[in-house]
Design a protein around this motif. Structure first.
Motif, PDB file in Angstrom:
ATOM      1  N   THR A  89     -13.419  27.211  -4.052  1.00 56.01           N
ATOM      2  CA  THR A  89     -13.531  25.871  -3.390  1.00 56.01           C
ATOM      3  C   THR A  89     -14.820  25.428  -2.994  1.00 56.01           C
ATOM      4  OG1 THR A  89     -11.187  26.746  -2.801  1.00 56.01           O
ATOM      5  CG2 THR A  89     -12.134  24.765  -1.850  1.00 56.01           C
ATOM      6  N   PHE A  92     -16.603  24.097  -5.892  1.00 57.39           N
ATOM      7  CA  PHE A  92     -16.003  22.585  -6.278  1.00 57.39           C
ATOM      8  C   PHE A  92     -16.882  21.695  -5.402  1.00 57.39           C
ATOM      9  CE2 PHE A  92     -13.475  24.732  -9.510  1.00 57.39           C
ATOM     10  CZ  PHE A  92     -12.548  23.692  -9.772  1.00 57.39           C
ATOM     11  N   LEU A 233      -9.345  18.180  -2.627  1.00 52.09           N
ATOM     12  CA  LEU A 233      -9.970  19.266  -2.104  1.00 52.09           C
ATOM     13  C   LEU A 233      -9.642  19.587  -0.564  1.00 52.09           C
ATOM     14  CD1 LEU A 233     -13.555  18.819  -3.365  1.00 52.09           C
ATOM     15  CD2 LEU A 233     -12.121  20.622  -4.147  1.00 52.09           C
ATOM     16  N   ALA A 236      -6.175  20.896  -0.842  1.00 47.68           N
ATOM     17  CA  ALA A 236      -6.361  22.307  -1.403  1.00 47.68           C
ATOM     18  C   ALA A 236      -6.666  23.198  -0.412  1.00 47.68           C
ATOM     19  CB  ALA A 236      -7.311  22.591  -2.667  1.00 47.68           C
ATOM     20  N   LEU A 292      -6.906  22.433  -7.305  1.00 44.76           N
ATOM     21  CA  LEU A 292      -8.387  22.451  -7.811  1.00 44.76           C
ATOM     22  C   LEU A 292      -8.355  21.848  -9.279  1.00 44.76           C
ATOM     23  CD1 LEU A 292      -9.798  25.766  -6.140  1.00 44.76           C
ATOM     24  CD2 LEU A 292     -10.227  23.299  -5.525  1.00 44.76           C
ATOM     25  N   THR A 295      -8.347  18.278 -10.025  1.00 46.60           N
ATOM     26  CA  THR A 295      -9.722  17.678  -9.546  1.00 46.60           C
ATOM     27  C   THR A 295     -10.400  17.138 -10.984  1.00 46.60           C
ATOM     28  OG1 THR A 295     -10.991  19.455  -9.535  1.00 46.60           O
ATOM     29  CG2 THR A 295     -10.285  18.708  -7.498  1.00 46.60           C
TER      30      THR A 295
END
Length: 328
Positions: A89, A92, A233, A236, A292, A295
């Motif tokens: 994460t 990302f 995000l 998530a 994720l 995205t």
């Protein structure tokens, strides 16, 4: 006699769900929609670890205590799955910075070639500083915040694995024995400390996402709202913080511990413990993983990463005006 039970069924369900993500990632790689040297590689690794973890969970549910190695593999791979997902994460967020911020450089981590060229001694000194000082190394190297998170997450992951392995040799039949109680205290302290660090990193991740969203909203380039990838995000992050909170509670409260024999039946976990474990531990990770993946669809129109000219030590950094193609 070994048989397929409810615990094995729950493990199979999430194995199929993760297999779906695995096949989608393979398809995206095969059709060049995503690239190997990108943030997607970390997510792919998480999915592979989770598939292995679910396979071990099914094996333990069927074989029971006749194969304790399967159980230990399930515990270790489960911890690794959470570790890779949290780290993923962060990657990302950094990737979004590199594609959308002016200059193509994240304020969490400098891109390779963006900073001054360091000799071997300087690189070694920086690596040792983050290894031994952890986040305190930021007092010397403020340009690489992510390196501190790397160190913290690795140390926390090590504490969780060591704590779990330390209790594996305890005689839980003689639960009140001095040796078992000593092992329990050490294991609980190590696992709780590790899970608490993960939870703290998750809290810091929220701040990073919110700051990024605020800056994006104020950007003159953004005509309205916030980039949808940042919204994903943030979504998530929610199951991740639930997973992190559950990890701390599970480590600190022996009632929820893997090593509490009351949580086991003749062939493995009780139905209640299976439900709690899969809802709070496995489903939260799968939801974060899927968000994720989403995205990809919200970042299709993102600009490519800017190519960065290598910076000679002592000179100012210089970016090329024409952006190159980066990893989506």
């Amino acid at each position: 006699m070994s048989k397929f039970n409810g615990e094995a069924g729950a493990g199979l369900v999430f194995m199929i769900l993760y297999l779906g993500v695995f096949l989608w990632l393979l398809f995206a790689y095969a059709t060049h929609r995503i690239k190997w040297r990108s943030r997607w590689s970390m997510l792919f690794f998480h999915v592979v670890v989770r598939l292995a973890s679910q396979a071990c969970a099914i094996g333990f549910a069927i074989l029971g205590f006749s194969n304790t190695n399967m159980f230990l593999a399930f515990l270790i791979l489960g911890a690794e799955g959470y570790f890779t997902l949290v780290l993923c994460t962060f990657r990302f967020v950094i990737s979004w910075h590199q594609h959308n911020l002016p200059g193509g450089v994240s304020w969490l981590e400098p891109r390779r070639g963006a900073g001054p060229i360091l000799d071997q001694r300087a690189r070694t000194r920086r690596t040792l500083a983050f290894l031994f000082l952890g986040p305190f190394a930021l007092l010397m190297y403020r340009d690489n915040v992510m390196a501190a998170f790397h160190v913290l997450l690795i140390l926390a992951n090590t504490a969780i694995i060591v704590g779990g392995s330390f209790l594996a040799g305890a005689d839980l039949v003689q639960f009140d024995s001095a040796d078992t109680q000593r092992r329990l205290r050490i294991s609980r302290s190590a696992r709780t400390a590790g899970q608490s660090v993960f939870l703290g990193c998750n809290a810091a991740l929220l701040i990073i996402i919110l700051v990024t969203m605020r800056n994006d909203h104020r950007s003159p380039v953004r005509k309205s709202g916030v980039h949808p990838a940042l919204m994903l995000l943030l979504l998530a992050w929610m199951p991740l913080i639930v997973r992190g909170s559950f990890g701390v509670i599970q480590s600190a409260d022996f009632e929820l511990s893997y090593y509490n024999f009351h949580n086991y039946g003749p062939n493995g976990f009780t139905a209640h413990y299976t439900l709690v474990e899969y809802l709070m531990g496995v489903m939260t990770e799968w939801l974060a993983c899927v968000l994720l993946c989403c995205t990809y669809f919200t970042s299709k129109s993102d600009p490519p990463k800017s190519e960065i000219m290598p910076q000679v030590e002592g000179e100012s950094a210089e970016l090329q005006e024409q952006g190159g193609h980066g990893n989506r």
